[in-house]
Design a protein around this motif. Sequence first.
Motif, short mmCIF file in Angstrom:
data_model
loop_
_atom_site.label_atom_id
_atom_site.label_comp_id
_atom_site.label_asym_id
_atom_site.label_seq_id
_atom_site.Cartn_x
_atom_site.Cartn_y
_atom_site.Cartn_z
N ILE A 156 0.84 -1.20 0.00
CA ILE A 156 0.00 0.00 0.00
C ILE A 156 0.87 1.25 0.00
CG2 ILE A 156 -1.65 1.34 1.38
CD1 ILE A 156 -2.80 -1.38 2.34
N MET A 157 1.92 1.27 0.81
CA MET A 157 2.80 2.42 0.87
C MET A 157 3.50 2.65 -0.47
SD MET A 157 2.72 4.19 3.62
CE MET A 157 4.24 5.11 3.36
N ALA A 158 3.87 1.56 -1.13
CA ALA A 158 4.52 1.69 -2.44
C ALA A 158 3.57 2.34 -3.44
CB ALA A 158 4.97 0.32 -2.94
N GLU A 159 2.30 1.97 -3.39
CA GLU A 159 1.32 2.59 -4.29
C GLU A 159 1.14 4.07 -3.94
OE1 GLU A 159 -3.42 2.49 -5.48
OE2 GLU A 159 -2.57 0.81 -4.35
N LEU A 160 1.02 4.37 -2.68
CA LEU A 160 0.78 5.76 -2.26
C LEU A 160 1.94 6.67 -2.63
CD1 LEU A 160 -0.84 5.33 1.27
CD2 LEU A 160 -1.92 6.32 -0.75
N ILE A 161 3.16 6.23 -2.34
CA ILE A 161 4.30 7.11 -2.53
C ILE A 161 4.63 7.29 -4.01
CG2 ILE A 161 6.25 5.48 -2.55
CD1 ILE A 161 7.47 7.42 -0.35
N SER A 162 4.06 6.45 -4.87
CA SER A 162 4.28 6.59 -6.31
C SER A 162 3.33 7.61 -6.93
CB SER A 162 4.09 5.24 -7.00
OG SER A 162 5.04 4.29 -6.54
N HIS A 163 2.39 8.12 -6.11
CA HIS A 163 1.44 9.09 -6.61
C HIS A 163 1.60 10.38 -5.80
CE1 HIS A 163 -0.23 5.25 -7.92
NE2 HIS A 163 -0.81 5.92 -8.90
N PRO A 164 2.28 11.39 -6.35
CA PRO A 164 2.57 12.62 -5.61
C PRO A 164 1.34 13.31 -5.06
CG PRO A 164 3.78 12.56 -7.68
CD PRO A 164 2.81 11.42 -7.72
N ALA A 165 0.15 13.11 -5.69
CA ALA A 165 -1.05 13.78 -5.22
C ALA A 165 -1.63 13.13 -3.97
CB ALA A 165 -2.11 13.79 -6.33
N ALA A 166 -1.12 11.96 -3.61
CA ALA A 166 -1.67 11.26 -2.44
C ALA A 166 -1.14 11.90 -1.16
CB ALA A 166 -1.29 9.77 -2.50
N SER A 167 -1.99 12.66 -0.49
CA SER A 167 -1.55 13.42 0.68
C SER A 167 -1.14 12.53 1.82
CB SER A 167 -2.67 14.37 1.13
OG SER A 167 -3.85 13.65 1.46
N LEU A 168 -1.75 11.35 1.93
CA LEU A 168 -1.41 10.47 3.05
C LEU A 168 0.03 9.97 2.94
CD1 LEU A 168 -4.65 8.34 3.51
CD2 LEU A 168 -3.77 10.10 5.03
N ALA A 169 0.55 9.89 1.74
CA ALA A 169 1.91 9.39 1.56
C ALA A 169 2.95 10.39 2.05
CB ALA A 169 2.16 9.06 0.09
N THR A 170 2.58 11.67 2.06
CA THR A 170 3.54 12.70 2.46
C THR A 170 3.25 13.28 3.84
OG1 THR A 170 2.20 14.37 1.33
CG2 THR A 170 3.98 13.37 0.07
N ALA A 171 2.14 12.87 4.46
CA ALA A 171 1.76 13.45 5.74
C ALA A 171 2.83 13.21 6.80
CB ALA A 171 0.43 12.86 6.20
#
Length: 260
Positions: A156-171
């Motif tokens: 899941i983290m790999a998917e999130l961090i691959s999408h810059p618009a995903a705010s949860l990945a950068t929170a």
Amino acid sequence: MTRLTGTRERLIAAAEELFSTRGIGAVSLNEIVRAAGARNATALQYHFGDRAGLLRAVLDKHARDVDERRHAMLDAYELGHPEAPRPGTPGHPRTPRPDTPDHPRTPRSDAPGHPQALSPAAALVHPQALSLAAALVHPPAAKLADPDGGPAYLRIMAELISHPAASLATAEQDDPAGSIHRWRRLAAPALQQDAVRLHRRLVAIRFTMVELGRRARSGPHADDRLFVGHLTDLVAALLLAPLSEETLRLAAERDAATGA
């Protein structure tokens, strides 16, 4: 365990599995409710509010463990590198205060003994770079062997961090008390100034999580130690990789065009 607590945990477990195997956006909330065996269709909304709240709960299930492991490794790193700010001192992320310039005792990148002054071969095994790389890689890598959804979390983290618009990945990166924020602060003095400006730390974070997600997807494996060790070496090399004259020239042209 109460029935209410059991429902919440089953919803998290079902979302963890479905998000990780099919993709976060490809799973309906009704599917998660059915997979969790929840009798009340409104249970998910009651516990989490919406999809983002459920996803946050899935990440929170693992984030504390990863955070604690990384903070412990960064504590050890600071003890071995006195130029880094320590707890209770100005500039340390656990001492709330406005951001300040790099610690004055940090050697410049062109100073003798600085990692950037090493040859490429020596940089690969430089203790400072390896310690920083290990502090980035090892805490989430421990999730490869976590039977309670650890590999799913990594996918899941790999998917999130691959999408810059995903705010949860950068929170977490933006949380001053978080271990990733602290890692970024401590890593900055070890890098060339231009490498920091060109987001080398973010590249290292993204590379780490994508590779761990790939490993989790191909597993389980009998032994992950070689993979984790090699990934740590690669991240250390990535952190210290010198910038080419071409890259520096292009960065300068961009800055001139944008007025940066």
